[in-house]
Design an enzyme around this catalytic site. Structure first.
Site, mmCIF file in Angstrom:
data_model
loop_
_atom_site.group_PDB
_atom_site.id
_atom_site.type_symbol
_atom_site.label_atom_id
_atom_site.label_comp_id
_atom_site.label_asym_id
_atom_site.label_seq_id
_atom_site.Cartn_x
_atom_site.Cartn_y
_atom_site.Cartn_z
ATOM 1 N N LEU A 150 0.839 -1.194 0.000
ATOM 2 C CA LEU A 150 0.000 0.000 0.000
ATOM 3 C C LEU A 150 0.874 1.243 0.000
ATOM 4 C CD1 LEU A 150 -2.829 -0.955 2.510
ATOM 5 C CD2 LEU A 150 -2.563 -1.513 0.094
ATOM 6 N N GLY A 174 1.058 -5.158 1.254
ATOM 7 C CA GLY A 174 -0.022 -5.193 0.269
ATOM 8 C C GLY A 174 0.387 -5.903 -1.013
ATOM 9 N N ASN A 206 4.768 -7.600 6.413
ATOM 10 C CA ASN A 206 5.739 -7.023 7.337
ATOM 11 C C ASN A 206 5.173 -5.897 8.175
ATOM 12 O OD1 ASN A 206 5.468 -5.448 5.009
ATOM 13 N ND2 ASN A 206 7.399 -4.403 5.400
ATOM 14 N N GLU A 207 3.861 -5.787 8.240
ATOM 15 C CA GLU A 207 3.265 -4.647 8.923
ATOM 16 C C GLU A 207 3.809 -4.464 10.330
ATOM 17 O OE1 GLU A 207 1.734 -6.603 6.901
ATOM 18 O OE2 GLU A 207 0.299 -5.502 5.667
HETATM 19 C C1 LIG Z 1 -2.861 2.256 9.743
HETATM 20 C C2 LIG Z 1 -2.902 1.224 8.739
HETATM 21 C C3 LIG Z 1 -3.318 -0.001 9.359
HETATM 22 C C4 LIG Z 1 -3.150 -1.097 8.782
HETATM 23 C C5 LIG Z 1 -2.591 -1.122 7.451
HETATM 24 C C6 LIG Z 1 -1.889 -2.348 7.286
HETATM 25 C C7 LIG Z 1 -1.820 -2.695 5.886
HETATM 26 C C8 LIG Z 1 -0.633 -2.136 5.272
HETATM 27 C C9 LIG Z 1 -0.246 -2.631 4.174
HETATM 28 C C10 LIG Z 1 0.897 -2.105 3.482
HETATM 29 O O1 LIG Z 1 1.107 -2.490 2.381
HETATM 30 S S1 LIG Z 1 1.877 -0.950 4.237
HETATM 31 C C11 LIG Z 1 3.228 -0.730 3.131
HETATM 32 C C12 LIG Z 1 4.280 -1.694 3.439
HETATM 33 N N1 LIG Z 1 5.347 -1.555 2.494
HETATM 34 C C13 LIG Z 1 6.589 -1.572 2.864
HETATM 35 O O2 LIG Z 1 6.911 -1.700 3.997
HETATM 36 C C14 LIG Z 1 7.567 -1.414 1.759
HETATM 37 C C15 LIG Z 1 8.633 -0.512 2.179
HETATM 38 N N2 LIG Z 1 9.536 -0.308 1.067
HETATM 39 C C16 LIG Z 1 10.605 -1.066 0.877
HETATM 40 O O3 LIG Z 1 10.867 -2.017 1.570
HETATM 41 C C17 LIG Z 1 11.471 -0.690 -0.247
HETATM 42 O O4 LIG Z 1 11.150 0.595 -0.648
HETATM 43 C C18 LIG Z 1 11.365 -1.601 -1.446
HETATM 44 C C19 LIG Z 1 9.941 -1.794 -1.900
HETATM 45 C C20 LIG Z 1 11.978 -2.964 -1.112
HETATM 46 C C21 LIG Z 1 12.166 -1.008 -2.610
HETATM 47 O O5 LIG Z 1 13.447 -0.749 -2.187
HETATM 48 P P1 LIG Z 1 14.378 0.154 -3.104
HETATM 49 O O6 LIG Z 1 15.698 0.263 -2.412
HETATM 50 O O7 LIG Z 1 14.397 -0.377 -4.480
HETATM 51 O O8 LIG Z 1 13.638 1.545 -3.195
HETATM 52 P P2 LIG Z 1 13.569 2.679 -2.074
HETATM 53 O O9 LIG Z 1 13.457 2.084 -0.745
HETATM 54 O O10 LIG Z 1 14.676 3.639 -2.280
HETATM 55 O O11 LIG Z 1 12.201 3.363 -2.444
HETATM 56 C C22 LIG Z 1 12.070 4.109 -3.633
HETATM 57 C C23 LIG Z 1 10.996 5.137 -3.420
HETATM 58 O O12 LIG Z 1 9.766 4.489 -3.219
HETATM 59 C C24 LIG Z 1 9.173 4.940 -2.011
HETATM 60 N N3 LIG Z 1 8.387 3.852 -1.434
HETATM 61 C C25 LIG Z 1 8.773 2.639 -1.139
HETATM 62 N N4 LIG Z 1 7.762 1.918 -0.656
HETATM 63 C C26 LIG Z 1 6.707 2.721 -0.638
HETATM 64 C C27 LIG Z 1 5.354 2.547 -0.237
HETATM 65 N N5 LIG Z 1 4.865 1.383 0.240
HETATM 66 N N6 LIG Z 1 4.520 3.576 -0.362
HETATM 67 C C28 LIG Z 1 4.967 4.763 -0.844
HETATM 68 N N7 LIG Z 1 6.238 4.973 -1.241
HETATM 69 C C29 LIG Z 1 7.087 3.961 -1.133
HETATM 70 C C30 LIG Z 1 10.345 5.273 -1.161
HETATM 71 O O13 LIG Z 1 9.958 6.123 -0.155
HETATM 72 C C31 LIG Z 1 11.254 5.925 -2.148
HETATM 73 O O14 LIG Z 1 10.754 7.240 -2.381
HETATM 74 P P3 LIG Z 1 11.782 8.450 -2.580
HETATM 75 O O15 LIG Z 1 12.565 8.092 -3.806
HETATM 76 O O16 LIG Z 1 10.883 9.614 -2.773
HETATM 77 O O17 LIG Z 1 12.607 8.517 -1.380
#
Ligand SMILES: CC/C=C\CCC/C=C/C(=O)SCCNC(=O)CCNC(=O)[C@H](O)C(C)(C)COP(=O)(O)OP(=O)(O)OC[C@H]1O[C@@H](n2cnc3c(N)ncnc32)[C@H](O)[C@@H]1OP(=O)(O)O
Length: 657
Positions: free
Chosen positions: A427, A472, A496-497
């Site tokens: 997400l 997500g 991994n939440e």
């Molecule tokens: C309150 C809510 C209650 C319940 C909700 C529970 C349900 C939640 C579900 C979810 O899906 S939460 C999201 C979980 N996602 C993550 O934890 C992913 C985190 N990201 C990573 O691990 C890494 O970014 C990666 C996907 C492995 C990619 O790594 P890489 O080194 O290739 O890229 P980088 O980390 O530099 O990221 C690039 C760029 O993308 C932005 N980013 C990454 N993930 C997200 C995301 N999920 N949402 C929005 N943006 C994301 C990151 O910030 C970087 O942005 P930048 O270039 O502007 O710094």
């Protein structure tokens, strides 16, 4: 297409609980700074450098109650409650299109209110079923059949009366007399007269109009808070209004409005006569009025739909694709049509000697390529940098999936990524903080909609996970029928939440448990583990690993294997009876008559259960009921109509579609 039912969708969110939740969960503040340490996978120093101050996030249930009770699965009682809260006191003119009050003409007493049996106009599933909207050969034509009782109380033979054309851009329907039809959530009304009420025609869900990147100059979709008329003091036409039961979103056009020509939509065939495929040109099979084993009295089967005089008769020369070998298409027994016809999908065909026919459509977020000869589409996520699931992405995802669902040529879909090393980062976290309550509502509704559509898809779904897939992203893979992952140990997948300090919603958890089992899910969720590909395979989170360069081929091979199963390619059929609240199989290829329907454990004899449960639920009019399974039986927790209605409903559905 699922072999087991979705986790029980028991959520009935309330604003109060979500408010409480909001206080208790959210990103942690970086010590001493007052700023939110966010995103959580960043180093604290980086967050502080950015000086981000992020308000608490809302939990997924912090949404308008209109939005979360699922139209298909949400408890009916919740719908009633929501309706009471939302609509009571509204002038009738402002009642939602999905409100039961709209089942009677304005200005008339509520005697015709949907659901009252024996009053001439009844909700589907009640005695004296009034009418059915029956799907035609494609998504663009639906015959309306008025069914009712004559003054002596006898059932009236169904007779086609009207052709209607959905106008998804306007969220309404036109009939061939130039009048608007409005949705009442469970059927259609024409001039205030309830003519609908049969299984929801699929195009009714189309109003999820594309937003960004889909040529979206059209009206803004009836989506999210915008659709909740109660919040705007107007009529609620919410697509997901619990009273809509799977299709609201049919905006009520002013009566007598001129009928604009149906707009052309990219990737969607224009309305008009469709040349039927040669397999469907086979003469109607001889039918008996009832299933051979049905203990119920005969029911007149609707006549086979006539072939339009504008369409030339089927060629007598052999089909260029060749006739399907008999062993691939076992003839259905009398009285039953293959689900391929009931569901409007092309039956499975042998490999084509002709060059593959490919079609593609695309939006900003997803590229869809459809190989028509194989009946398989590939949805490639292309939302760099990390394919995060933003509202736009989720919306485009649902639209793309729905287009494929409505495409008779498509029977399976492979989900993969066009972004190197990332399947999906989950997400979009920027959607979950610093936004308005309405935005959260819209966002979480889209998340749920994505999951529901994918989980309940009647296509075979295969995830080709070619990169990391946290949270997500993992959910998307889990929601598919089969997962193949690139065997690169740098790619990881999991929910991994917990590592982010948030809790996976219970339906994430349930989907996870369905795949890996309770104990593995428990520890993995508690630790918020992201499993490298080999470990993911070991714990059963993915079904197989292959070298990345072979991922596509392997996904295609798996898809072919699935589509070759009886019941997977649209060649099976199913008719089910409902007796004493139990659904009993009347028969099917390789299925013993009288056996029960297994929804939870993979089906019976290749029976495609996703289709079955959908068909049965639609036919029984219990799409909104919770679906429960027990051993090898399945049923609805909600009301089931009397048994004698179930079989005719199914038969007429199969016969008329
Ligand atoms: C309150 C809510 C209650 C319940 C909700 C529970 C349900 C939640 C579900 C979810 O899906 S939460 C999201 C979980 N996602 C993550 O934890 C992913 C985190 N990201 C990573 O691990 C890494 O970014 C990666 C996907 C492995 C990619 O790594 P890489 O080194 O290739 O890229 P980088 O980390 O530099 O990221 C690039 C760029 O993308 C932005 N980013 C990454 N993930 C997200 C995301 N999920 N949402 C929005 N943006 C994301 C990151 O910030 C970087 O942005 P930048 O270039 O502007 O710094």
């Amino acid at each position: 297409m699922r072999c087991c039912s979705p986790p029980r969708p028991a959520w009935v969110p309330t604003c109060s609980s979500s408010t409480r939740s909001r206080r208790s969960t959210g990103p942690a503040r970086a010590a001493g700074t007052g700023a939110w340490d966010w995103p959580p996978w960043r180093s604290r120093s980086r967050s502080r450098q950015r000086g981000s101050t992020i308000p608490a996030m809302l939990l997924p249930d912090a949404v308008c109650p209109h939005s979360t009770a699922s139209p298909r699965l949400g408890p009916r009682a919740a719908g009633d409650e929501v309706h009471r809260r939302c609509c009571r006191g509204q002038p009738r003119e402002l009642l939602p299109a999905s409100c039961p009050g709209m089942a009677v003409p304005l200005g008339e007493p509520e005697r015709g209110r949907a659901g009252r049996a024996g009053q001439g106009r009844t909700e589907r599933g009640s005695a004296g079923q009034d009418g059915m909207v029956q799907g035609g050969a494609g998504p663009w034509d639906h015959r309306i059949i008025k069914v009712g009782k004559d003054p002596q109380g006898h059932r009236v033979q169904p007779a086609p009366t009207t052709t209607i054309t959905p106008n998804p851009e306007q969220g309404a329907w036109l009939n061939n007399k130039g009048a608007w039809l409005s949705g009442n959530g469970r059927g259609l009304t024409e001039g205030g007269w309830l003519i609908g009420g049969g299984p929801t025609p699929r195009p009714r869900r189309v109003p999820l109009t594309s937003r960004a990147g889909n040529g979206g100059s059209g009206p803004r979709p009836l989506h999210g808070a915008d659709r909740c008329g109660a919040q705007r003091g107007g009529a609620c036409s919410a697509l997901l209004c619990p009273r809509g039961w799977g299709g609201g979103g049919l905006a009520t056009a002013p009566r007598g409005s001129p009928s604009p020509p149906p707009p052309a939509r990219r990737g969607v065939p224009p309305p008009g006569p469709r040349v039927p495929r040669c397999p469907l040109h086979a003469p109607c099979p001889p039918v008996s009025p009832t299933s051979p084993v049905s203990p119920y009295p005969p029911y007149p089967r609707p006549p086979c739909p006539p072939i339009s005089p504008h369409i030339p008769p089927p060629p007598q020369t052999p089909c260029p694709r060749g006739a399907a070998p008999p062993h691939l298409t076992p003839p259905p027994p009398p009285g039953v049509l293959p689900l391929s016809q009931a569901w409007g999908r092309a039956p499975r065909l042998p490999p084509s000697p002709l060059p593959a026919q490919r079609r593609a459509f695309s939006n900003n977020k997803i590229l869809v390529e459809l190989d028509e000869s194989a009946g398989v589409a590939t949805m490639k996520f292309k939302s760099p940098p990390v394919n995060s699931l933003s509202l736009d992405f989720l919306t485009e995802f649902c639209i793309s999936l729905e287009k494929l669902e409505n495409d008779r040529a498509c029977r399976g879909v492979i989900l993969t990524s066009a972004v190197p090393k990332i399947f999906s980062s989950g997400l979009d976290i920027t959607e979950m903080c610093g936004k308005s309550t309405e935005h959260y509502a819209e966002f979480w509704r889209a998340v749920q909609e994505m999951w529901l559509r994918l989980y309940s898809s009647n296509m075979v779904t295969v995830a080709a996970v070619n990169g990391s897939s946290p949270a997500g992203g993992c959910l998307i893979a889990l929601t598919c029928d089969y997962r193949i992952m690139a065997e690169n140990p740098k790619f990881s997948i999991g929910l991994n939440e917990a590592q982010l300090g948030i809790v996976a919603p219970f339906w994430f958890k349930d989907t996870f448990v369905n795949v890996v089992g309770h104990r593995v899910a428990e520890s993995s969720l508690q630790l918020g583990s992201l499993h490298p590909a080999p470990e993911a395979h070991r714990i059963g989170l993915v079904d197989e690993l292959v070298p990345e360069e072979k991922l596509k081929d392997r996904a295609t091979a798996v898809m072919q294997q699935w589509l070759a199963l009886p019941g997977k390619g649209g060649t099976s059929w199913a008719v089910t009876e409902c007796r004493n609240g139990d659904l009993t199989c009347v028969g099917g290829p390789g299925i013993e008559a009288g056996s029960c329907v297994s929804v939870g454990t993979g089906g019976v004899g290749g029976w495609e259960v996703g289709k079955l449960s959908k068909a049965v639920r639609a036919a029984l009019g219990c799409e909104g009921c919770a679906w429960h399974t027990a051993g090898r039986s399945a049923g609805c927790a909600g009301r089931l109509p009397p048994a004698q209605l179930a079989v005719p409903a199914l038969l007429s559905r199969a016969g008329g579609a």
